[in-house]
Design a protein around this motif. Sequence first.
Motif, short mmCIF file in Angstrom:
data_model
loop_
_atom_site.label_atom_id
_atom_site.label_comp_id
_atom_site.label_asym_id
_atom_site.label_seq_id
_atom_site.Cartn_x
_atom_site.Cartn_y
_atom_site.Cartn_z
N GLY A 288 0.76 -1.05 0.02
CA GLY A 288 -0.06 0.01 0.06
C GLY A 288 0.82 1.41 -0.13
N VAL A 289 2.02 1.26 0.75
CA VAL A 289 2.57 2.30 1.10
C VAL A 289 3.44 2.64 -0.63
N PRO A 290 4.22 1.70 -1.16
CA PRO A 290 4.91 1.78 -2.37
C PRO A 290 3.61 2.46 -3.49
N ALA A 291 2.47 1.82 -3.31
CA ALA A 291 1.40 2.42 -4.42
C ALA A 291 1.09 3.69 -4.23
N PHE A 292 1.06 4.09 -2.85
CA PHE A 292 0.74 5.41 -2.40
C PHE A 292 1.82 6.40 -2.85
N GLU A 293 3.04 6.10 -2.63
CA GLU A 293 4.38 6.68 -3.10
C GLU A 293 4.25 7.13 -4.68
N THR A 294 3.80 6.06 -5.39
CA THR A 294 3.90 6.04 -6.82
C THR A 294 2.82 7.21 -7.33
N MET A 295 1.73 7.11 -6.72
CA MET A 295 0.81 8.41 -7.04
C MET A 295 1.15 9.77 -6.57
N VAL A 296 2.02 9.70 -5.57
CA VAL A 296 2.62 11.07 -5.20
C VAL A 296 3.57 11.53 -6.22
N ILE B 37 8.31 11.77 -13.22
CA ILE B 37 7.88 10.54 -13.81
C ILE B 37 8.85 9.30 -13.51
N PRO B 38 10.10 9.95 -13.90
CA PRO B 38 11.11 8.69 -13.53
C PRO B 38 11.07 7.77 -12.27
N THR B 39 11.02 8.53 -11.10
CA THR B 39 10.74 8.22 -9.89
C THR B 39 9.53 7.40 -9.79
N GLY B 40 8.35 8.08 -10.49
CA GLY B 40 7.11 7.30 -10.10
C GLY B 40 7.11 6.11 -11.18
N LEU B 41 7.89 5.87 -12.12
CA LEU B 41 8.01 4.51 -12.86
C LEU B 41 8.58 3.77 -11.96
N GLU B 42 9.79 4.11 -11.55
CA GLU B 42 10.30 3.26 -10.72
C GLU B 42 9.87 2.67 -9.66
N LEU C 206 6.39 2.24 -9.35
CA LEU C 206 5.35 1.65 -10.20
C LEU C 206 6.00 0.11 -10.16
N VAL C 207 6.97 0.03 -10.88
CA VAL C 207 7.87 -1.08 -11.32
C VAL C 207 7.88 -1.96 -9.90
N ARG C 208 8.43 -1.10 -9.02
CA ARG C 208 8.59 -1.92 -7.70
C ARG C 208 7.37 -2.52 -7.14
N THR C 209 6.29 -1.75 -7.06
CA THR C 209 5.03 -2.16 -6.43
C THR C 209 4.41 -3.11 -7.25
N GLY C 210 4.66 -3.24 -8.44
CA GLY C 210 4.12 -4.16 -9.29
C GLY C 210 4.96 -5.38 -9.25
N LEU C 211 6.15 -5.68 -8.73
CA LEU C 211 6.81 -6.91 -8.76
C LEU C 211 6.48 -7.24 -7.24
N ILE C 212 6.43 -6.39 -6.42
CA ILE C 212 5.95 -6.68 -5.09
C ILE C 212 4.52 -7.55 -5.07
N GLY C 213 3.59 -6.90 -6.00
CA GLY C 213 2.22 -7.53 -6.11
C GLY C 213 2.24 -9.05 -6.89
N GLY C 214 3.24 -8.85 -8.03
CA GLY C 214 3.58 -10.20 -8.44
C GLY C 214 4.16 -11.35 -7.61
N ALA C 215 4.91 -10.81 -6.67
CA ALA C 215 5.55 -11.63 -5.66
C ALA C 215 4.55 -12.45 -4.79
N ILE C 216 3.70 -11.45 -4.43
CA ILE C 216 2.50 -12.17 -3.64
C ILE C 216 1.85 -13.25 -4.51
N ALA C 217 1.70 -13.15 -5.74
CA ALA C 217 0.87 -13.91 -6.66
C ALA C 217 1.66 -15.32 -6.81
#
Length: 168
Positions: free
Chosen positions: A95-103, A110-115, A117-128
């Motif tokens: 949740g915190v990385p997703a919020f940071e992405t939006m911020v 944009i570059p930090t947001g994309l970074e 975003l990818v990190r958040t997606g990887l964490i979500g993928g790791a859960i799955a």
Amino acid sequence: MSTAALLEQGFWAFVATLGFAVLFNVPTRMLLICGVAGTLGHMWKRALMAHGIDVVMSTYIGATVVGLVGYTQARFFHMPRLIFTVTGIIPMVPGVPAFETMVYFMRDDIPTGLETLVRTGLIGGAIAVGLVTARLLVSFGDKDDGYNPRGLWQRGMVQFEAGHHKGD
């Protein structure tokens, strides 16, 4: 991370898991087990992160622990596995990385947001992937022929109950 800090993290993970279990109308007798599943997974994740393991790999291992506890307890108590795995995985949702992405995107970084975003997606993928890994480990050897509805670990018991003894 000290032992006290890890136990505190485990306590809050238990509270969060228990809260979502109540929200999802989990049967009362299963609340404690759901809380333990979430606590174990979160504590594994935090302990591994404290020892220098990346957050994605730590999340994968924590999700695998939640999945293993959830799937085995679902079979033991004859309950749906989602009762244990969905509530147990809640403390690891990023949740915190997703919020940071939006911020970052709102600040036009944009570059930090994309970074993030990818990190958040990887964490979500790791859960799955962790939950899928646990499912594969627990259901290895299952047959869907109506006679052996469980895995290898119960086939001996099913054959014994059916009267098919090895000595016969």
